[in-house]
Design an enzyme around this catalytic site. Structure first.
Site, PDB file in Angstrom:
ATOM      1  CD  GLU A 144     -19.236 -15.539  19.652  1.00  0.00           C
ATOM      2  OE1 GLU A 144     -18.474 -14.769  20.251  1.00  0.00           O
ATOM      3  OE2 GLU A 144     -20.056 -16.290  20.225  1.00  0.00           O
TER       4      GLU A 144
ATOM      5  CB  CYS B 168     -21.045 -17.284  24.063  1.00  0.00           C
ATOM      6  SG  CYS B 168     -20.133 -16.578  25.430  1.00  0.00           S
TER       7      CYS B 168
ATOM      8  CD  GLU C  16     -15.368 -16.298  28.313  1.00  0.00           C
ATOM      9  OE1 GLU C  16     -16.575 -16.128  28.575  1.00  0.00           O
ATOM     10  OE2 GLU C  16     -14.648 -15.415  27.833  1.00  0.00           O
TER      11      GLU C  16
HETATM   12  O1  AHR Z   1     -16.358 -12.020  22.220  1.00  0.00           O
HETATM   13  C1  AHR Z   1     -17.572 -11.960  22.862  1.00  0.00           C
HETATM   14  C2  AHR Z   1     -17.728 -13.046  23.906  1.00  0.00           C
HETATM   15  O2  AHR Z   1     -16.848 -12.857  24.962  1.00  0.00           O
HETATM   16  C3  AHR Z   1     -17.416 -14.430  23.445  1.00  0.00           C
HETATM   17  O3  AHR Z   1     -18.484 -15.019  22.806  1.00  0.00           O
HETATM   18  C4  AHR Z   1     -17.105 -15.159  24.717  1.00  0.00           C
HETATM   19  O4  AHR Z   1     -16.197 -16.200  24.534  1.00  0.00           O
HETATM   20  C5  AHR Z   1     -16.603 -14.078  25.628  1.00  0.00           C
HETATM   21  O5  AHR Z   1     -17.283 -14.090  26.822  1.00  0.00           O
END
Ligand code: AHR
Length: 658
Positions: free
Chosen positions: A47, A240, A376
């Site tokens: 990410e 996210c 999520e």
């Molecule tokens: O890994 C950090 C965050 O944790 C991610 O963006 C999210 O999916 C989770 O809440």
């Protein structure tokens, strides 16, 4: 105490002591080959958080190269006579800068870029500078330099080249700068020379030597670290950022492909998520976009696993407000994004999206097999949106494995509700997230034993042990991850994938820790958790082997005496691999009975250990804790092969027996 009572106490105590002194016995049945361990079992989660993409893995060294940040000159110092304009050659990135003669010989006009926390430059390396430019009046000259602002010397430039711009049509120019020294935080300086002005757009600087030497490629050391993990699956682009704080900030893969100069900037929701870690210059250039993600998957030998938006913005940030999301009846463009992505990855070169992939340089399909919809998400808001996605995708691409999520909780009502919904929707895998503390990791040694074997498979898509009060990558949390992972491995019949998260963090720009790999502009280090992941991923075997501990079927919810274990066979390599974590603070004698094997054999023992639970690898001491390999001896005993060992306190050890 009477004599009789004393005697029985002594007997009880000595039998206890006797039992205590007994080595713990692990029985591995090498003849009863169990469930296949999926090639995807241990993977990576990527990410753009902690400056993982721009300023991290993505090789670009110039920040705000297209002048598209809301403040067009953020990251730049502009001086002399300059102007920002917005009718440039790239429709979705229209801004550019014009440099004009200031009218005074001793007043320079120019631009200077600070990079991401500075620009990391290495001795004897070559850097490719490119820019789109056109003249304003006659032919123009620009001096392009790497400068070291930390020196107060008159000549801060340590690598310089002259750019000659001719013609009033936009053209791409290229120069190579070679550095005689390593500078941690250099800047890129552009100085107008002479009286003729020049227009500059998409100012870029890459190390020439990227991973696999690709232009628009990845930082070599970081991508190599991914390759060295031998990940089975590569999940991207988040996290996210798939959702965005609001829907207009969601990750839109279609904006992330095509010529880099025309990929529109997106915000990054990690810019101001934590008020103790504010980064007003955190945007997504999309230079590392979906084409690059697919290519990287191929380069590191991992199955690509994209995650797309399900028509929902981040539920945390929007207090679960239904109006923050797309109405179910309006989801079609989002569903179409999924269908088009599958065509982009796998379609024939004559299809609309397959053609775009081919035009970018990859006519062969990427062979996409998995797609996650929703990062999520939780509750009915999610389930009712996911339904039409599943229907449409399965109708057109029945072989694509679809991944839904059980939300942010690791257990409890909403987690159960999520799993129930995913079963009803017939998701192929369910993405579980658990960032939990030491106690949780130590007390979930049997998490997957009770899972339904007929339902969707598990994708442990984000997890890490977050130490209470110290959320960084110290030895103790990594050890508990290793202990917990024995459970993933023993349950490979239901767990298909697991990815530690997050993956990357810039030491000057993190928002979230712990993370697996840390770096500054020129150096990197692998956390202890990296080595745990690597030990599993590189030694996952092909099939689970039944293992009992002290005659009991499995390790126990909290291990036995702090011990956790799993066993696999690698049929291709002809190896039995047994992993044991000793989370207790005493060294323990263990006996490994390899039932079904005969004779003495050569073996190795690879160990991660530290006496200091708070120890961690750092940039200055990157190799403080790493796996150490020694030889081990297996002897022939009672018609089987036996390995006796003393496991150090607080250690993770892996035995490999030929
Ligand atoms: O890994 C950090 C965050 O944790 C991610 O963006 C999210 O999916 C989770 O809440």
């Amino acid at each position: 105490m009477n004599k009789k009572r004393l005697l029985s106490c002594i007997i009880a105590a000595s039998s206890l002591l006797g039992a205590y002194a007994q080595p713990h016995t692990f029985d591995v049945n090498t003849k009863k080959v169990g469930a296949a361990v999926q090639p995807t079992m241990y993977g990576i989660f990527f990410e753009d958080i902690n400056y993982a993409a721009d300023g991290g893995l993505y090789g670009e060294l110039v920040k705000n190269r297209s002048f598209e940040f809301p403040d067009a000159l953020m990251g730049w110092k502009a001086f002399g006579k300059f102007e920002v304009k917005n009718d440039g050659p790239f429709e979705r990135c229209p801004h550019y800068v014009v440099l004009n003669y200031s009218g005074h010989n001793d007043t320079a006009t120019g631009l200077q870029n600070e990079g991401y926390f500075g620009i990391g430059i290495e001795k004897d390396e070559e850097y490719r500078f490119t820019v789109w430019a056109k003249t304003v009046s006659g032919d123009a000259n620009v001096e392009v330099s790497l400068v070291d602002e930390s020196t107060m010397e008159e000549h801060q430039e340590f690598a310089t080249a002259e750019l000659k711009v001719s013609g009033n049509e936009w053209k791409k120019y290229e120069l190579i700068l070679k550095s005689p020294k390593t500078v941690q935080k250099a800047n890129l300086r552009l100085l107008l020379k002479g009286k003729n002005g020049v227009a500059l757009e998409h100012v870029s600087l890459f190390p020439k030597h990227t991973f696999k030497d690709r232009e628009n490629g990845m930082r070599r050391d970081l991508a190599q670290a991914l390759y060295d993990l031998h990940p089975g699956v590569f999940r991207f682009p988040g996290g996210c950022i798939v959702e965005g704080s609001s829907l207009d900030q969601r990750y839109q893969w279609k904006n992330s492909i095509g010529p880099v100069e025309n990929r529109p900037l997106n915000g990054n929701r990690w810019l101001s998520t934590f008020n103790y870690r504010l980064f007003p210059d955190y945007y997504q250039s999309y230079g590392l976009g979906f084409y690059e993600y697919f290519l990287l998957s191929e380069d590191i030998g991992a199955e690509p696993l994209p995650v797309l938006n399900v028509g929902m913005a981040c539920q945390f940030q929007n207090h679960n407000d239904p109006s923050a999301h797309v109405a179910v009846k309006d989801l079609q463009p989002y569903i179409q994004d999924c269908l088009d992505l599958i065509e982009f990855a796998n379609g024939d070169v004559n299809t609309t999206w397959g053609k775009k992939r081919a035009e970018m340089g990859h006519p062969a399909p990427f062979n996409l097999k998995f797609l996650a919809v929703g990062n999520e998400q939780w509750d009915d808001l999610y389930y009712e949106r996911l339904r039409p996605f599943v229907k449409a995708i399965k109708a057109k691409y029945p072989n694509i494995k679809l991944i839904g999520t059980s939300g942010p909780d690791s257990e409890g009502e909403m987690f159960e509700k999520g799993w129930k919904a995913m079963k009803e929707l017939k998701a192929d895998l369910v993405d579980e997230h658990f960032y939990r503390d030491e106690h949780w990791f130590l007390s979930h040694g049997l998490r997957y034993e009770g899972y339904d074997r007929k339902g969707p498979k598990v994708f442990a898509g984000e997890y890490a042990c977050h130490g209470k009060g110290k959320k960084w990558n110290h030895f103790e949390t990594s050890l508990y991850e290793a202990a917990f992972m024995t459970d993933l491995e023993r349950n490979a019949d239901v767990v298909d994938m697991a990815t530690y998260a997050p993956l990357f963090a810039h030491v000057d720009g993190w928002q979230w820790r712990p993370d697996m790999i840390w770096y500054d502009n020129t150096r990197m280090f692998k956390s202890i958790s990296y080595y745990v992941q690597q030990m599993y991923a590189c030694n996952k075997g092909t099939n689970v082997l039944p293992l009992t501990m002290n005659g009991k079927s499995v390790a126990g919810q909290e291990g036995q005496d702090g011990l956790f274990a799993s066993a696999v066979v690698d049929k291709k390599k002809g190896e039995i691999i047994v992993k044991v974590a000793n989370t207790s603070d005493k060294a323990q004698d263990v006996t490994l009975n390899l039932n079904g094997l005969k004779g003495s054999r050569s073996a190795t023992a690879t160990t991660l250990q530290s006496d200091n639970m708070d120890a961690e690898n750092t940039l200055d001491n990157p190799n403080l804790i790493r796996p150490v390999e020694t030889t081990a001896t297996c002897v022939s005993k009672k018609n089987m092969t036996v390995l006796n060992d003393k496991l150090p306190a607080k250690s993770f050890r892996m035995y490999k027996i030929k």
